[in-house]
Design a protein around this motif. Structure first.
Motif, mmCIF file in Angstrom:
data_model
loop_
_atom_site.group_PDB
_atom_site.id
_atom_site.type_symbol
_atom_site.label_atom_id
_atom_site.label_comp_id
_atom_site.label_asym_id
_atom_site.label_seq_id
_atom_site.Cartn_x
_atom_site.Cartn_y
_atom_site.Cartn_z
ATOM 1 N N VAL A 16 144.558 52.617 11.451
ATOM 2 C CA VAL A 16 144.606 52.980 10.079
ATOM 3 C C VAL A 16 143.675 54.304 9.807
ATOM 4 O O VAL A 16 142.645 54.202 10.541
ATOM 5 C CB VAL A 16 143.604 51.597 9.476
ATOM 6 C CG1 VAL A 16 143.489 51.999 7.979
ATOM 7 C CG2 VAL A 16 144.328 50.273 9.749
ATOM 8 N N ALA A 17 144.313 54.787 9.162
ATOM 9 C CA ALA A 17 143.492 56.328 8.820
ATOM 10 C C ALA A 17 143.433 56.410 7.457
ATOM 11 O O ALA A 17 144.139 55.992 6.631
ATOM 12 C CB ALA A 17 144.306 57.384 9.300
ATOM 13 N N GLN A 18 142.080 56.578 6.884
ATOM 14 C CA GLN A 18 141.490 56.876 5.426
ATOM 15 C C GLN A 18 141.746 58.175 5.110
ATOM 16 O O GLN A 18 141.086 59.301 5.912
ATOM 17 C CB GLN A 18 140.255 56.166 5.315
ATOM 18 C CG GLN A 18 140.173 54.642 5.407
ATOM 19 C CD GLN A 18 139.127 54.026 5.028
ATOM 20 O OE1 GLN A 18 137.968 54.018 5.717
ATOM 21 N NE2 GLN A 18 138.837 53.552 3.753
ATOM 22 N N ALA A 19 142.096 58.631 3.875
ATOM 23 C CA ALA A 19 142.088 59.895 3.386
ATOM 24 C C ALA A 19 141.770 59.998 1.853
ATOM 25 O O ALA A 19 142.090 58.888 1.275
ATOM 26 C CB ALA A 19 143.633 60.650 3.815
ATOM 27 N N GLU A 20 141.389 61.087 1.438
ATOM 28 C CA GLU A 20 141.393 61.081 -0.090
ATOM 29 C C GLU A 20 142.603 60.851 -0.871
ATOM 30 O O GLU A 20 142.667 60.388 -1.994
ATOM 31 C CB GLU A 20 140.804 62.662 -0.424
ATOM 32 C CG GLU A 20 139.300 62.649 -0.122
ATOM 33 C CD GLU A 20 138.589 63.838 -0.480
ATOM 34 O OE1 GLU A 20 139.194 64.729 -1.100
ATOM 35 O OE2 GLU A 20 137.360 64.003 -0.432
ATOM 36 N N ARG A 21 143.669 61.550 -0.247
ATOM 37 C CA ARG A 21 145.248 61.274 -0.829
ATOM 38 C C ARG A 21 146.085 61.190 0.220
ATOM 39 O O ARG A 21 145.877 61.405 1.424
ATOM 40 C CB ARG A 21 145.324 62.596 -1.868
ATOM 41 C CG ARG A 21 145.387 63.967 -1.206
ATOM 42 C CD ARG A 21 145.542 64.834 -2.168
ATOM 43 N NE ARG A 21 145.678 66.261 -1.519
ATOM 44 C CZ ARG A 21 146.521 66.632 -0.680
ATOM 45 N NH1 ARG A 21 147.909 66.114 -0.591
ATOM 46 N NH2 ARG A 21 146.341 68.037 -0.268
ATOM 47 N N PHE A 22 147.361 60.808 0.084
ATOM 48 C CA PHE A 22 148.415 60.903 0.776
ATOM 49 C C PHE A 22 148.976 62.609 0.974
ATOM 50 O O PHE A 22 148.881 63.178 0.096
ATOM 51 C CB PHE A 22 149.589 60.204 0.366
ATOM 52 C CG PHE A 22 149.265 58.591 0.292
ATOM 53 C CD1 PHE A 22 149.059 57.943 1.270
ATOM 54 C CD2 PHE A 22 148.991 57.946 -0.957
ATOM 55 C CE1 PHE A 22 148.631 56.492 1.253
ATOM 56 C CE2 PHE A 22 148.833 56.766 -1.297
ATOM 57 C CZ PHE A 22 148.570 55.883 0.069
ATOM 58 N N PRO A 23 149.019 62.684 2.189
ATOM 59 C CA PRO A 23 149.607 64.128 2.692
ATOM 60 C C PRO A 23 151.178 64.392 1.919
ATOM 61 O O PRO A 23 151.769 63.392 1.934
ATOM 62 C CB PRO A 23 149.747 64.300 4.009
ATOM 63 C CG PRO A 23 149.877 62.895 4.488
ATOM 64 C CD PRO A 23 148.966 61.922 3.624
#
Length: 298
Positions: A16-23
């Motif tokens: 599971v990777a968390q990011a501010e938005r989807f690439p």
């Protein structure tokens, strides 16, 4: 005595990777966090049902890589009967690559050892199926194995809950043998993708419990169509919400609750799960579900 629920399905490690938005396509983003979390629709639903008070047996496969034994240990720690989980030599454990952003997620699943849940393996555990109050299935194992489970359950008069995800087209004969189907609104369209299956759906609406996320569940009981509403909560992570609903729904059906009560119980469990991070880590216990149902939470 606790309801006996047997789950046949996938056991994965969620990456599971968390990011501010989807690439965007071709784009590289810096992530905010990364975790390895036990998952897989089968294991998720088994853990959900166990946390909600059922006597749960998990039938599935892991690989002999570094993920396999920790996943078996996790099932044990969560109170799931795990002796029917087999380790396959020379095969990687199934994984799900999950990106969490904007209070939603995207998922890529690589089946690995889950493809070794064969019809032959299923038949080895016929007695476990026979002893169940209900059997819970998904589509992250070979479809031939799903069919074998349904046939064995039918032979022994055991009811089947089928969560048709990830969705694929199946034949009418299999649909006719399933007691409860829990597609979401998009999966339903593929599930009844020809005239015969559409007719079956219209004639057997009481077998279909169609989930619409936070809106709730569309269902028919005693000839009356209704929407069992969902619960409004602060959303942290939607991963595993559907699996939690299915685990809760299966437990309630196994306990003899009405269809509407089972849908409501599943909705409450699913709602609580999205207020925490992670699939299995966010799943609620029965006490908290009952508090939500009784208006003591929220």
């Amino acid at each position: 005595m606790a309801a006996k629920v047997t789950v046949i399905g996938s056991i994965n490690m969620d990456l599971v990777a968390q990011a501010e938005r989807f690439p965007n396509k071709g784009e590289t983003l810096l992530g905010q966090d990364f975790q390895t979390i036990p998952g897989g629709k089968g294991a998720n639903q088994a853990v959900a049902a166990a946390k909600l008070g059922a006597d749960v047996t998990m039938i599935g496969c892991v690989g002999d890589d570094p993920f396999g034994q920790p996943l078996i240990n996790n099932l044990k720690e969560q109170g799931v009967n795990h002796c029917q989980v087999e380790t396959i030599e020379g095969v990687p454990t199934g994984i799900a690559h999950i990106t969490v952003a904007d209070h939603d997620n995207t998922i890529i699943v690589v089946p690995g050892a889950n493809n070794h849940v064969t019809p032959e393996m299923v038949r080895q555990y016929e007695e476990d199926i026979k002893a169940s109050d209900i059997v819970l299935l998904q589509f992250e194992i070979p479809l031939e194995s799903v069919k074998e489970v349904v046939n064995l359950a039918n032979q022994h008069g055991v009811k089947v809950v089928m969560n048709p995800a990830p969705i694929r087209s199946i034949n009418l004969n299999l649909l006719e043998k399933v007691d409860f189907l829990t597609p979401n609104e998009h999966e339903l369209k593929i599930l009844i993708d020809d005239e015969e299956k559409d007719t079956f759906y219209k004639d057997n609406r009481d077998r279909f419990f169609v989930t619409y996320g936070s809106e709730g569940v569309h269902m028919v009981e005693d000839g009356e169509a209704s929407i069992v509403p969902g619960y409004k909560v602060d959303v942290v992570d939607t991963t595993g919400a559907g699996d939690t609903f299915n685990g809760g729904f299966a437990v309630a059906i196994a306990e003899g609750q009405s269809y509407a009560e089972a849908a409501r119980f599943g909705n409450a469990a699913g709602a609580l799960s999205v207020s925490q991070f992670g699939a299995q880590t966010g799943m609620p216990n029965r006490e908290d579900v009952m508090k939500l149902l009784n208006g003591e939470l929220g």
